[in-house]
Design a protein around this motif. Structure first.
Motif, PDB file in Angstrom:
ATOM      1  N   LYS A   1       1.563   7.311   9.767  1.00 29.71           N
ATOM      2  CA  LYS A   1       1.270   7.155   8.333  1.00 29.71           C
ATOM      3  C   LYS A   1       1.205   5.671   7.964  1.00 29.71           C
ATOM      4  N   TYR A   2       2.203   4.926   8.445  1.00 28.82           N
ATOM      5  CA  TYR A   2       2.252   3.495   8.147  1.00 28.82           C
ATOM      6  C   TYR A   2       1.016   2.791   8.708  1.00 28.82           C
ATOM      7  N   ASN A   3       0.684   3.046   9.970  1.00 26.52           N
ATOM      8  CA  ASN A   3      -0.480   2.410  10.593  1.00 26.52           C
ATOM      9  C   ASN A   3      -1.763   2.745   9.847  1.00 26.52           C
ATOM     10  N   ASP A   4      -1.898   3.997   9.387  1.00 25.18           N
ATOM     11  CA  ASP A   4      -3.095   4.392   8.630  1.00 25.18           C
ATOM     12  C   ASP A   4      -3.208   3.615   7.323  1.00 25.18           C
ATOM     13  N   LYS A   5      -2.083   3.445   6.628  1.00 22.65           N
ATOM     14  CA  LYS A   5      -2.101   2.687   5.374  1.00 22.65           C
ATOM     15  C   LYS A   5      -2.469   1.221   5.626  1.00 22.65           C
ATOM     16  N   ILE A   6      -1.944   0.668   6.693  1.00 26.58           N
ATOM     17  CA  ILE A   6      -2.231  -0.733   7.017  1.00 26.58           C
ATOM     18  C   ILE A   6      -3.703  -0.885   7.415  1.00 26.58           C
ATOM     19  N   LYS A   7      -4.243   0.121   8.119  1.00 22.84           N
ATOM     20  CA  LYS A   7      -5.661   0.067   8.493  1.00 22.84           C
ATOM     21  C   LYS A   7      -6.551   0.075   7.257  1.00 22.84           C
ATOM     22  N   LYS A   8      -6.167   0.846   6.242  1.00 22.46           N
ATOM     23  CA  LYS A   8      -6.936   0.869   4.989  1.00 22.46           C
ATOM     24  C   LYS A   8      -6.879  -0.495   4.302  1.00 22.46           C
ATOM     25  N   ILE A   9      -5.691  -1.060   4.241  1.00 25.44           N
ATOM     26  CA  ILE A   9      -5.538  -2.383   3.629  1.00 25.44           C
ATOM     27  C   ILE A   9      -6.379  -3.408   4.384  1.00 25.44           C
ATOM     28  N   SER A  10      -6.312  -3.354   5.693  1.00 22.79           N
ATOM     29  CA  SER A  10      -7.068  -4.287   6.524  1.00 22.79           C
ATOM     30  C   SER A  10      -8.571  -4.117   6.303  1.00 22.79           C
ATOM     31  N   PHE A  11      -9.023  -2.883   6.281  1.00 19.39           N
ATOM     32  CA  PHE A  11     -10.451  -2.610   6.100  1.00 19.39           C
ATOM     33  C   PHE A  11     -10.946  -3.129   4.754  1.00 19.39           C
ATOM     34  N   LEU A  12     -10.169  -2.889   3.698  1.00 19.62           N
ATOM     35  CA  LEU A  12     -10.581  -3.305   2.362  1.00 19.62           C
ATOM     36  C   LEU A  12     -10.561  -4.829   2.180  1.00 19.62           C
ATOM     37  N   ASN A  13      -9.695  -5.512   2.913  1.00 16.07           N
ATOM     38  CA  ASN A  13      -9.530  -6.950   2.701  1.00 16.07           C
ATOM     39  C   ASN A  13     -10.105  -7.820   3.806  1.00 16.07           C
ATOM     40  N   THR A  14     -10.709  -7.226   4.807  1.00 10.18           N
ATOM     41  CA  THR A  14     -11.243  -8.008   5.923  1.00 10.18           C
ATOM     42  C   THR A  14     -12.250  -9.072   5.494  1.00 10.18           C
ATOM     43  N   PRO A  15     -13.212  -8.779   4.614  1.00  9.79           N
ATOM     44  CA  PRO A  15     -14.158  -9.850   4.233  1.00  9.79           C
ATOM     45  C   PRO A  15     -13.470 -11.063   3.605  1.00  9.79           C
ATOM     46  N   LYS A  16     -12.508 -10.820   2.719  1.00 12.62           N
ATOM     47  CA  LYS A  16     -11.787 -11.926   2.087  1.00 12.62           C
ATOM     48  C   LYS A  16     -10.986 -12.721   3.115  1.00 12.62           C
ATOM     49  N   LEU A  17     -10.320 -11.997   4.014  1.00 10.75           N
ATOM     50  CA  LEU A  17      -9.489 -12.667   5.010  1.00 10.75           C
ATOM     51  C   LEU A  17     -10.329 -13.481   5.983  1.00 10.75           C
ATOM     52  N   LEU A  18     -11.453 -12.934   6.410  1.00 13.19           N
ATOM     53  CA  LEU A  18     -12.328 -13.658   7.331  1.00 13.19           C
ATOM     54  C   LEU A  18     -12.909 -14.912   6.677  1.00 13.19           C
ATOM     55  N   ASP A  19     -13.275 -14.794   5.402  1.00 11.34           N
ATOM     56  CA  ASP A  19     -13.804 -15.947   4.677  1.00 11.34           C
ATOM     57  C   ASP A  19     -12.741 -17.043   4.567  1.00 11.34           C
ATOM     58  N   LEU A  20     -11.520 -16.647   4.221  1.00 11.28           N
ATOM     59  CA  LEU A  20     -10.418 -17.597   4.112  1.00 11.28           C
ATOM     60  C   LEU A  20     -10.130 -18.248   5.467  1.00 11.28           C
ATOM     61  N   GLU A  21     -10.106 -17.457   6.503  1.00 13.00           N
ATOM     62  CA  GLU A  21      -9.858 -17.953   7.858  1.00 13.00           C
ATOM     63  C   GLU A  21     -10.927 -18.961   8.283  1.00 13.00           C
ATOM     64  N   LEU A  22     -12.184 -18.616   8.022  1.00 16.67           N
ATOM     65  CA  LEU A  22     -13.291 -19.500   8.372  1.00 16.67           C
ATOM     66  C   LEU A  22     -13.200 -20.820   7.611  1.00 16.67           C
ATOM     67  N   THR A  23     -12.873 -20.743   6.335  1.00 12.28           N
ATOM     68  CA  THR A  23     -12.759 -21.945   5.510  1.00 12.28           C
ATOM     69  C   THR A  23     -11.665 -22.866   6.038  1.00 12.28           C
ATOM     70  N   ILE A  24     -10.492 -22.306   6.274  1.00 10.75           N
ATOM     71  CA  ILE A  24      -9.362 -23.133   6.708  1.00 10.75           C
ATOM     72  C   ILE A  24      -9.610 -23.710   8.097  1.00 10.75           C
ATOM     73  N   ASN A  25     -10.133 -22.897   9.008  1.00  7.49           N
ATOM     74  CA  ASN A  25     -10.381 -23.396  10.366  1.00  7.49           C
ATOM     75  C   ASN A  25     -11.491 -24.444  10.408  1.00  7.49           C
ATOM     76  N   SER A  26     -12.468 -24.337   9.512  1.00  5.34           N
ATOM     77  CA  SER A  26     -13.541 -25.336   9.504  1.00  5.34           C
ATOM     78  C   SER A  26     -13.083 -26.647   8.865  1.00  5.34           C
ATOM     79  N   LEU A  27     -12.186 -26.565   7.882  1.00  7.95           N
ATOM     80  CA  LEU A  27     -11.696 -27.793   7.248  1.00  7.95           C
ATOM     81  C   LEU A  27     -10.674 -28.496   8.134  1.00  7.95           C
ATOM     82  N   GLY A  28      -9.841 -27.751   8.781  1.00  5.98           N
ATOM     83  CA  GLY A  28      -8.892 -28.283   9.762  1.00  5.98           C
ATOM     84  C   GLY A  28      -8.095 -29.470   9.286  1.00  5.98           C
ATOM     85  N   LYS A  29      -8.304 -30.606   9.937  1.00 13.29           N
ATOM     86  CA  LYS A  29      -7.492 -31.799   9.694  1.00 13.29           C
ATOM     87  C   LYS A  29      -7.749 -32.431   8.332  1.00 13.29           C
TER      88      LYS A  29
END
Length: 191
Positions: free
Chosen positions: A72-100
Motif C-alpha cells: 500500500k505504501y509503495n503504491d502511494k509513493i509511486k502515485k506521488i512520484s508519477f504526479l511530480n516527476t516532471p517538476k522534479l526532473l526540471d528542478l534536478e536539471l536546473t540545479i545540475n546545470s547551474l552547478g558551481k
C-alpha cells in the motif's frame, strides 16, 4: 659542451618534476555533487522481499500483513512520484546545470532555494504522512523487537538517500585529539 647539455637537461628535468608535483598536489575545487530531487524528496520504495528477513518476521500471518502494508505504501509513493516527476526532473536539471554558479551567485542560490521549498517540501510532507501511517499500522501487529528493527531498517534506507560528501584528497586529516575551547579534557577535568 657535453657537460653543459647534461646540466641543461638536469635543470629541465627538475623543472618538469616540480611543476608536475605542483599540479598533482595543488588544491582542487570540490566537485559539485549531482543533485537528485527524488532522493531529496524522500521518494523511494521498500524492497518487499528483504524486509521480513531483516525484521525477523517468522509467522506467515504477520508476514502477509507486513507485505500488504508495504505494498500500500509503495503504491502511494509511486502515485506521488508519477504526479511530480516532471517538476522534479526540471528542478534536478536546473540545479545540475547551474552547478558551481550556485556557490558564487547568492541571488541565484536564493531563487533556487525558494523553488526547492515550493516543490520538494509539500512532496516530502505528504510522504511523511504516509510513512507515519505505515509505521502506526506496522506497530499494531509487529512485536516490540520487530518494530524496533523495522524503524532501524527504515532509518538506514533513508540514510542511503543522502548524498555523499565530495572527497578532497589533499585536505589535512582532522585532529581527533584536539583540546576543547575552555581547556578541559576528557570528563571535564583540566590537565
Amino acid at each position: 659542451m657535453n657537460q653543459i647539455k647534461l646540466l641543461i637537461m638536469k635543470n629541465l628535468f627538475l623543472l618538469f618534476a616540480f611543476s608536475y608535483a605542483g599540479l598533482v598536489f595543488s588544491q582542487q575545487e570540490p566537485e559539485f555533487p549531482k543533485y537528485n530531487a527524488k532522493n531529496v524528496a524522500n521518494i523511494f520504495y521498500y524492497n518487499l522481499s528483504e524486509i521480513p528477513e531483516k525484521i525477523k518476521v517468522k509467522k506467515e500471518i504477520t508476514k502477509n500483513k507486513t507485505l500488504t502494508e508495504l505494498r500500500k505504501y509503495n503504491d502511494k509513493i509511486k502515485k506521488i512520484s508519477f504526479l511530480n516527476t516532471p517538476k522534479l526532473l526540471d528542478l534536478e536539471l536546473t540545479i545540475n546545470s547551474l552547478g558551481k554558479q550556485l556557490y558564487s551567485n547568492r541571488e541565484l542560490a536564493e531563487k533556487i532555494s525558494k523553488r526547492i521549498q515550493t516543490i520538494i517540501v509539500p512532496i516530502r510532507d505528504s510522504i511523511d504522512i504516509y510513512e507515519k501511517t505505515l509505521n502506526e499500522n506496522l506497530e499494531g501487529f509487529l512485536s516490540k523487537k520487530q518494530n524496533k528493527k523495522w524503524l532501524k531498517y527504515q532509518r538506514a534506507e533513508k540514510r542511503k538517500l543522502l548524498p555523499e560528501r565530495p572527497k578532497n584528497q589533499n585536505s589535512a586529516p582532522v585532529n581527533m585529539n584536539r583540546r576543547r575551547r575552555n581547556g578541559q579534557g576528557i570528563g571535564g577535568r583540566r590537565f
